[in-house]
Design a protein around this motif. Structure first.
Motif, mmCIF file in Angstrom:
data_model
loop_
_atom_site.group_PDB
_atom_site.id
_atom_site.type_symbol
_atom_site.label_atom_id
_atom_site.label_comp_id
_atom_site.label_asym_id
_atom_site.label_seq_id
_atom_site.Cartn_x
_atom_site.Cartn_y
_atom_site.Cartn_z
ATOM 1 N N ARG A 210 -60.302 7.969 -2.172
ATOM 2 C CA ARG A 210 -59.958 7.264 -0.950
ATOM 3 C C ARG A 210 -58.480 7.479 -0.629
ATOM 4 O O ARG A 210 -57.611 7.238 -1.472
ATOM 5 C CB ARG A 210 -60.243 5.766 -1.133
ATOM 6 C CG ARG A 210 -59.958 4.935 0.119
ATOM 7 C CD ARG A 210 -60.418 3.509 -0.099
ATOM 8 N NE ARG A 210 -60.090 2.678 1.036
ATOM 9 C CZ ARG A 210 -60.493 1.430 1.178
ATOM 10 N NH1 ARG A 210 -61.257 0.887 0.255
ATOM 11 N NH2 ARG A 210 -60.159 0.724 2.227
ATOM 12 N N PRO A 211 -58.137 7.921 0.599
ATOM 13 C CA PRO A 211 -56.741 8.190 0.919
ATOM 14 C C PRO A 211 -55.924 6.925 1.021
ATOM 15 O O PRO A 211 -56.412 5.870 1.398
ATOM 16 C CB PRO A 211 -56.822 8.901 2.276
ATOM 17 C CG PRO A 211 -58.093 8.412 2.878
ATOM 18 C CD PRO A 211 -59.027 8.176 1.734
ATOM 19 N N ALA A 212 -54.661 7.018 0.635
ATOM 20 C CA ALA A 212 -53.757 5.883 0.778
ATOM 21 C C ALA A 212 -53.344 5.742 2.231
ATOM 22 O O ALA A 212 -53.615 6.587 3.074
ATOM 23 C CB ALA A 212 -52.532 6.084 -0.110
ATOM 24 N N ARG A 213 -52.655 4.634 2.543
ATOM 25 C CA ARG A 213 -52.203 4.421 3.904
ATOM 26 C C ARG A 213 -51.226 5.517 4.306
ATOM 27 O O ARG A 213 -50.369 5.933 3.551
ATOM 28 C CB ARG A 213 -51.521 3.057 4.024
ATOM 29 C CG ARG A 213 -52.429 1.879 3.819
ATOM 30 C CD ARG A 213 -51.684 0.580 3.978
ATOM 31 N NE ARG A 213 -51.179 0.435 5.334
ATOM 32 C CZ ARG A 213 -50.426 -0.596 5.737
ATOM 33 N NH1 ARG A 213 -50.092 -1.523 4.871
ATOM 34 N NH2 ARG A 213 -50.024 -0.684 6.973
ATOM 35 N N GLY A 214 -51.351 5.937 5.541
ATOM 36 C CA GLY A 214 -50.454 6.975 6.029
ATOM 37 C C GLY A 214 -50.867 8.333 5.505
ATOM 38 O O GLY A 214 -50.387 8.791 4.484
ATOM 39 N N ILE A 327 -41.121 6.411 14.936
ATOM 40 C CA ILE A 327 -42.212 5.790 15.697
ATOM 41 C C ILE A 327 -43.566 6.352 15.250
ATOM 42 O O ILE A 327 -44.538 5.607 15.068
ATOM 43 C CB ILE A 327 -41.996 6.014 17.205
ATOM 44 C CG1 ILE A 327 -40.770 5.229 17.685
ATOM 45 C CG2 ILE A 327 -43.230 5.595 18.005
ATOM 46 C CD1 ILE A 327 -40.350 5.548 19.100
ATOM 47 N N ILE A 328 -43.612 7.658 15.066
ATOM 48 C CA ILE A 328 -44.857 8.279 14.602
ATOM 49 C C ILE A 328 -45.217 7.777 13.202
ATOM 50 O O ILE A 328 -46.386 7.537 12.894
ATOM 51 C CB ILE A 328 -44.716 9.815 14.607
ATOM 52 C CG1 ILE A 328 -44.466 10.311 16.032
ATOM 53 C CG2 ILE A 328 -45.969 10.469 14.040
ATOM 54 C CD1 ILE A 328 -44.105 11.786 16.114
ATOM 55 N N LEU A 329 -44.199 7.599 12.351
ATOM 56 C CA LEU A 329 -44.431 7.084 10.994
ATOM 57 C C LEU A 329 -45.101 5.718 11.036
ATOM 58 O O LEU A 329 -46.079 5.466 10.322
ATOM 59 C CB LEU A 329 -43.104 7.007 10.242
ATOM 60 C CG LEU A 329 -43.130 6.261 8.905
ATOM 61 C CD1 LEU A 329 -43.987 6.999 7.888
ATOM 62 C CD2 LEU A 329 -41.714 6.061 8.369
ATOM 63 N N VAL A 330 -44.582 4.817 11.867
ATOM 64 C CA VAL A 330 -45.169 3.475 11.961
ATOM 65 C C VAL A 330 -46.604 3.560 12.457
ATOM 66 O O VAL A 330 -47.500 2.883 11.938
ATOM 67 C CB VAL A 330 -44.313 2.586 12.887
ATOM 68 C CG1 VAL A 330 -44.995 1.246 13.112
ATOM 69 C CG2 VAL A 330 -42.923 2.383 12.292
#
Length: 388
Positions: A210-214, A327-330
């Motif tokens: 399962r992928p982590a956040r982001g 912004i893209i990171l968030v």
């Protein structure tokens, strides 16, 4: 439909006198703590841990679970179970020492009424409790309220888990059968020693993808896969995720020094390594079923990387590029990138790699220009495809 969970943690480990099976180390925590997180992830509303005595390890596990928002309570006798167990919902029963992959917790969560996780009779299923001539109980059971409280009223000094399983078998409970391959590979096991717990943890964690956040940009294409390779070994070495996260933040701060000394390639290499360590920390949290930090600490490493982007140029273009990438990171961390393909998400790691390559060929100025175009294209794709 919500449900509760009862975990048994009263039997002693075979290789460690005075240590409960539930207190054996498993995936960076105790086995009972991991079981509780599995039940909570499957949807358990509240969790009761049945113990014979309260040890420091149990108290610390309860504190960690409570700090992460898991509703958990200790019970020491049948009177406490009768008092604290919910009467309006099913209960997921977890055997003492059961190491079972999350897939089967989720499968039992989808059932209603009495259901048992079982395995066919074989040499591999020997450690599990026999329920009839052909099958054994594989450590998980879903029990309806009437059966639970009807059994508690007459249980006396009998073993709670085995009594409930036998009662459910007599009631004709539905059965979810575990393939023999799962037992042979160790993803469903009954652990009695630390060595068995280590092997079961290795098998269960190796199957968790399962992928982590982001998970956009270079995080998805390179850093994430590399983190998945390194994190199981770090987990077996009991390296805490928070220590790895702190190391990532410290390395990102150190990387600003060579950038200030006009050694941008070295600084960007260190920043990329710091971002990889942050991804490893996220993966360790995911393997341990702990929620990844969502506050300031989650953004410190990538934030320092964006500061490095500004310091390496000192121009307004660099500042604007860092803001757009932030912004893209968030948006990526909050999973608000819509239907955009992962490679189209321009994360700080993607920007750092681009600038590192540009600096290596003495083309930092065109690296910033290309980075600005990539950031604008990424935001445009997110906006245009957000409703798909």
């Amino acid at each position: 439909m919500t449900f509760a969970a009862i975990l048994s943690a009263s039997r002693m480990a075979d290789d460690s006198p005075g240590v409960l099976r539930g207190s054996l180390h498993f995936a960076g925590q105790t086995l009972m703590e991991y079981q509780a997180r599995q039940a909570a992830r499957a949807g358990a509303d509240r969790i009761l841990i049945l113990v014979s005595s309260i040890t420091p390890a149990i108290s610390q596990a309860i504190d960690r679970l409570s700090a992460d928002g898991v509703r958990v309570a200790l019970v020491r006798d049948m009177v406490s179970v009768v008092r604290d167990a919910p009467r309006d919902m099913d209960t997921l029963l977890v055997a003492d020492g059961a190491a079972v992959s999350q897939t089967y917790f989720d499968a039992l969560a989808q059932q209603e009424g009495n259901a048992l996780l079982v395995t066919d009779e074989s040499r591999a299923s020997g450690p599990f409790e026999r329920i009839d001539a052909g099958q054994r109980w594989a450590g998980l059971a879903r029990i309806a309220p009437d059966l639970l409280f009807g059994t508690l009223d007459m249980i006396g000094d009998w073993d709670l888990s085995l009594t409930l399983v036998r009662a459910a078998t007599q009631k004709g409970a539905r059965r979810v059968t575990v393939p023999q391959d799962e037992l042979l590979e160790g993803r469903v096991a009954l652990v009695e020693t630390q060595q068995q717990a280590d092997l079961a943890a290795q098998a269960i964690l190796s199957g968790s993808n399962r992928p982590a956040r982001g998970a956009g940009g270079l995080d998805h294409l390179l850093l994430g896969p590399l983190a998945r390779l390194a994190s199981p070994a770090l987990m077996r070495m009991q390296v805490p995720a928070m220590q790895v996260r702190i190391a990532a933040i410290a390395l990102a701060a150190i990387a600003l020094v060579p950038i200030e000394l006009l050694w941008p390639t070295t600084g960007f290499c260190l920043l990329l390594l710091a971002l990889w360590l942050a991804e490893v920390a996220n993966r360790l949290d995911e393997l341990a079923l702990r929620p990844a930090p969502a506050g300031r600490i989650a953004f410190l490493a990538p934030g320092l990387a964006l500061i490095g982007v500004v310091l390496a140029s000192g121009t307004m273009t660099a500042m604007h590029l860092a803001l757009l990438t932030g912004i893209i990171l968030v948006a990526d961390r909050e999973r608000r990138t819509g239907a955009v393909a992962s490679w189209m998400v321009f994360t700080p790691s993607s920007l750092i790699l681009l600038l590192m390559l540009a600096a290596a060929f003495d083309g930092l100025s065109w690296g910033y220009a290309l980075g600005m175009l990539c950031a604008i294209a990424s935001i445009g794709a997110i906006l245009l495809r957000r409703h798909e």
